[in-house]
Each structure stands twice: as C-alpha cells, then as structure tokens.
Design an enzyme around this catalytic site. Sequence first.
Site, PDB file in Angstrom:
ATOM      1  N   ARG A  85       6.343   0.219  -1.893  1.00 51.98           N
ATOM      2  CA  ARG A  85       7.391   1.239  -1.926  1.00 51.98           C
ATOM      3  C   ARG A  85       6.887   2.668  -1.729  1.00 51.98           C
ATOM      4  NH1 ARG A  85      11.804   0.629  -6.478  1.00 51.98           N
ATOM      5  NH2 ARG A  85      10.180   1.558  -7.751  1.00 51.98           N
ATOM      6  N   ASP A  86       5.612   2.853  -1.460  1.00 53.92           N
ATOM      7  CA  ASP A  86       5.100   4.209  -1.238  1.00 53.92           C
ATOM      8  C   ASP A  86       3.963   4.174  -0.216  1.00 53.92           C
ATOM      9  OD1 ASP A  86       5.086   6.943  -1.617  1.00 53.92           O
ATOM     10  OD2 ASP A  86       3.651   6.882  -3.256  1.00 53.92           O
ATOM     11  N   LEU A  87       4.161   3.383   0.829  1.00 49.87           N
ATOM     12  CA  LEU A  87       3.118   3.185   1.832  1.00 49.87           C
ATOM     13  C   LEU A  87       3.086   4.392   2.762  1.00 49.87           C
ATOM     14  CD1 LEU A  87       1.086   0.958   2.626  1.00 49.87           C
ATOM     15  CD2 LEU A  87       2.787   0.131   4.254  1.00 49.87           C
TER      16      LEU A  87
END
Length: 215
Positions: A85-87
Amino acid sequence: KLLEREVGILRSLQHPNIIRYYDSFVEDAYLYIVMELVDGSTLLDHLNAIDERGDTMPETRLWHIFCQVCMALRYCHKVKQVVHRDLTPSNIMLADGNTVKLADFGLARQRLGTNSVMESVVGSVLYQCPELIQHEAYSEKADIWRPASRSLGCILYQMATLRPPFEGGNPLVVAARIVEANYPPVPDGRSPLLLSAVGAMLTADPARRPDIDDV
C-alpha cells in the site's frame, strides 16, 4: 495498534529483496525497531541522478531492478497475503547500487484470506488507484497500480521515462487522469515488452489489471 501491526508484518517477512527485521523493543515510551542496514540509495535518488545527467536508464538495468521488486511483491501477495500500500521509488533501496530491498511497511495490511478485499483509504488523492478514488473496495492489485510513482506500473513507467505517469496542477486534475488512465505515452526507443507491461499494469479496471503472477 498501528505500530504493533507493522512490527507483526515485518517480523513475518523473510525475503532477500525485503529489508530484514531483527528486533523491536520499548524504552521510555518509545518503540524502537532494529532493521537491516542497507548501504546504498533509494530508487528515487537513483532516477533523479540519471535525470540530472540528462541520461536514461538502460533497459537491461531497468528489468534487473523491476524483476527484483516483482519477486519481493509476489512473496508479499501470494505467500504472506500482505498488501504493501505504499510502493514508491522512495521505498525501494538499491543496496550497493544493484540489489533491490523493499522497505517501509508502515501502511501495509494483511488480507484475511486469498479472496478478501479491503476498504480503508490510505494516502492522499495523488497516490490512489481508480478504485480508491471512486470509493470502491480493493485488493492486492492496488499495489500493481498506485499512481504518482506509487505502484509497480507507475514505477516501471518512471524508470522508463524519469517522470511519474500522472501529474497535474491540482489533486482533482490528477484524480481525473487516474480514473481515465490518461498518461503520456512512453517515448519511442523502448521495447514492445515494456510498452505492453506498462499498459497492462496501468489499466484503470482492476478486473482487467494483472496480478503479480501475471506480471
């Protein structure tokens, strides 16, 4: 609760392309997390340095980095049922300039089952895939697309062009471009494989977007 969740996820991840968790402890009301020390730079710093030189990333190096990110993400999605979710290029480290280490699982979530979907929203509109912008449930395919350089597809695009695919003067403009999958084409000179991979991963419809195995 958020910190406990992050530590729990970090503890469970053991992969050569993910920064290794060693220990955690509380002292004076502060939580300390002991992680692997990576001697290198972020992918974002690397791309910025290439851009400042007026150069481009050779496609052989592009695929070398991208495939390692894919292996880390496949382990998360298919083995651990974890969605990062934070790539972003800032969360991808290049150890010694060559080995990829995926970092920062602070926003990661673990799915309840292989077919489950999630509904919580993270980040600003600049960083959301179409299903989040339209307030729809999402799955691990959100990691395949998270615009403004925050996904596998956006990261591949930025390595090829040195620019994020979705930009605009304000968040509403960016959101409209995300929902419509409206981004500048990859310039000439890149391989048909790269063009088809970017096009597939930046598909707005999550049902048509490939999962990590397809990638």
